[in-house]
Enzyme design. Structure first.
Site, PDB file in Angstrom:
ATOM      1  N   ALA A  46      -0.970 -10.115 -28.305  1.00  0.00           N
ATOM      2  CA  ALA A  46      -0.566  -8.783 -28.761  1.00  0.00           C
ATOM      3  C   ALA A  46       0.786  -8.905 -29.471  1.00  0.00           C
ATOM      4  O   ALA A  46       1.445  -9.942 -29.376  1.00  0.00           O
ATOM      5  CB  ALA A  46      -0.451  -7.845 -27.567  1.00  0.00           C
ATOM      6  N   ALA A  55       3.177 -15.864 -27.036  1.00  0.00           N
ATOM      7  CA  ALA A  55       3.463 -16.273 -28.416  1.00  0.00           C
ATOM      8  C   ALA A  55       4.898 -16.784 -28.525  1.00  0.00           C
ATOM      9  O   ALA A  55       5.161 -17.840 -29.117  1.00  0.00           O
ATOM     10  CB  ALA A  55       3.240 -15.096 -29.367  1.00  0.00           C
ATOM     11  N   GLN A  89       3.738  -7.803 -28.848  1.00  0.00           N
ATOM     12  CA  GLN A  89       4.842  -8.194 -27.962  1.00  0.00           C
ATOM     13  C   GLN A  89       4.424  -9.299 -26.993  1.00  0.00           C
ATOM     14  O   GLN A  89       4.814  -9.302 -25.819  1.00  0.00           O
ATOM     15  CB  GLN A  89       5.379  -6.964 -27.217  1.00  0.00           C
ATOM     16  CG  GLN A  89       6.232  -6.075 -28.097  1.00  0.00           C
ATOM     17  CD  GLN A  89       7.482  -6.792 -28.606  1.00  0.00           C
ATOM     18  OE1 GLN A  89       8.045  -7.652 -27.935  1.00  0.00           O
ATOM     19  NE2 GLN A  89       7.914  -6.441 -29.806  1.00  0.00           N
ATOM     20  N   SER A  90       3.642 -10.245 -27.457  1.00  0.00           N
ATOM     21  CA  SER A  90       3.171 -11.339 -26.609  1.00  0.00           C
ATOM     22  C   SER A  90       4.318 -12.252 -26.168  1.00  0.00           C
ATOM     23  O   SER A  90       5.025 -12.830 -27.002  1.00  0.00           O
ATOM     24  CB  SER A  90       2.137 -12.160 -27.385  1.00  0.00           C
ATOM     25  OG  SER A  90       1.883 -13.382 -26.725  1.00  0.00           O
ATOM     26  N   ASN A  91       4.461 -12.397 -24.855  1.00  0.00           N
ATOM     27  CA  ASN A  91       5.430 -13.360 -24.319  1.00  0.00           C
ATOM     28  C   ASN A  91       4.915 -14.786 -24.482  1.00  0.00           C
ATOM     29  O   ASN A  91       5.691 -15.725 -24.615  1.00  0.00           O
ATOM     30  CB  ASN A  91       5.672 -13.086 -22.831  1.00  0.00           C
ATOM     31  CG  ASN A  91       6.173 -11.687 -22.582  1.00  0.00           C
ATOM     32  OD1 ASN A  91       7.245 -11.324 -23.047  1.00  0.00           O
ATOM     33  ND2 ASN A  91       5.396 -10.877 -21.875  1.00  0.00           N
TER      34      ASN A  91
END
Ligand SMILES: *Cc1c(COP(=O)(O)O)cnc(C)c1O
Length: 334
Positions: free
Chosen positions: A73, A79, A75-77
């Site tokens: 998503a 990523a 706000q992917s942590n």
């Protein structure tokens, strides 16, 4: 649990601390709550994906990859930690981000984790909500192969049997610390999304032959769907490490704390994030650990625990996204 036959890079600061939350426990008047600080794994603000990436990036290196790809998503942590791990290894990183929150403000689109992805040198492709992200990931990898690169594809959340090894290891680390502290914890709570964290913990429980109730709080799917995802990956991971499969009944993923959907703020999340900040100076996140803690707080208030029980909350990180979610909290004028 001996995982030494699996290739691994050292990316995380381990062991992460296991700490008592005394003021929170007193405030809630329930069991003794402990926090396993996987928000302190150290890689570009840390989080649970770093343990998985130790195994995944070792596999990428073994395959001679020169670029890693993953998806998540906005706000992917995951990523962000992948971008940082790639920087550490000196390989390129390309990230596909899915716009799951269509009406979110500009900070959500550009601040928090997205800012850090770019700061770590990752390139980003954005996709509309509802895109088949795994297909898009394979397509991007094909494109890179055609251009002469050697891409390594990491699934969303780093959740496959390789990444889940990180949480097999985390469980034995947590038991060692609890044994040293002289406590026996009865439950271990975690937010669950792409399922690798909970699946690794469950596989670890089988391998270690130790009893603890593992409680997942789903951040996206309904209970049946999430439990099946976790169970399938837990069985696959257990097989990978030559452990018996966990019993299906050991897989629990509550779905009452998701709210309107993945990444959508809830009142319980806001309360939990504020409560932990104000009683313990501990920063949770709005998408995962805030909802996970909202679930634990709710169950404590419903009287599901005795006062002498010890419960561990696995803090999976994510506070970098607070800066993209300021709009979700009530603030006095400033
Ligand atoms: C990814 C993530 C989770 C969920 O872990 P999964 O292995 O995807 O189930 C929980 N908390 C945070 C902060 C995360 O980034």
């Amino acid at each position: 649990m001996n995982l030494s036959s699996f290739p691994r890079l050292r990316l995380a600061h381990l062991p992460t601390p296991l700490e008592p939350l005394e003021r929170l426990s007193k405030h809630l008047g329930g069991p003794h709550i402990w926090v396993k600080r996987d928000d302190c794994t150290g890689l570009a603000t840390g989080g649970n994906k770093t343990r998985k990436l130790e195994f995944l990036m070792a596999d990428a290196e073994r395959e001679g990859a020169d670029v890693v790809l993953t998806q998540g998503a906005i706000q992917s942590n995951h990523a962000r930690q992948t971008a940082a791990a790639a920087a550490r290894l000196g390989v390129a990183c390309h990230i596909l981000l899915e716009e799951r929150l269509s009406d979110a403000p500009a900070a959500y689109q550009a601040s928090g984790n997205v800012f850090l992805d770019e700061l770590c040198g990752a390139t980003i492709g954005r996709h509309p909500g509802g895109t088949d992200m795994n297909a898009a990931l394979e397509q991007a990898a094909d494109g890179l192969r055609a251009a002469g690169c050697r891409p390594y594809v990491i699934p969303g959340g780093g959740s496959n049997r390789i990444g889940a090894l990180g949480y097999v290891d985390c469980l034995s680390e947590t038991f060692e610390q609890a044994d040293a502290a002289g406590i026996r914890f009865t439950q271990l709570w975690t937010a669950t999304g792409s399922a690798g964290t909970q699946a690794g913990l469950l596989a670890g429980m089988s391998a270690l032959e130790r009893e603890v109730a593992i409680r997942g709080v789903s951040v996206r799917f309904d209970r049946a769907t999430q439990e099946e995802k976790v169970f399938a990956l837990a069985c696959e991971t257990a097989r990978y490490i030559d452990a018996p499969p966990p019993p299906r009944g050991a897989v629990v993923a509550y779905d009452e704390y998701v709210g309107a959907g993945y990444g959508h703020p809830t009142a319980g999340m806001r309360e939990a994030v504020e409560l932990l900040a104000r009683t313990e100076g501990l920063l949770l996140d709005p998408v995962y650990s805030g909802k996970g803690m909202a679930g634990l707080v709710d169950r404590i208030r419903r009287g599901e625990f005795t006062g002498d029980e010890h419960i561990v909350f696995l803090h999976t990180g994510g506070s970098a996204s607070l800066f993209a979610y300021e709009w979700a909290f009530e603030r006095s004028a400033h």
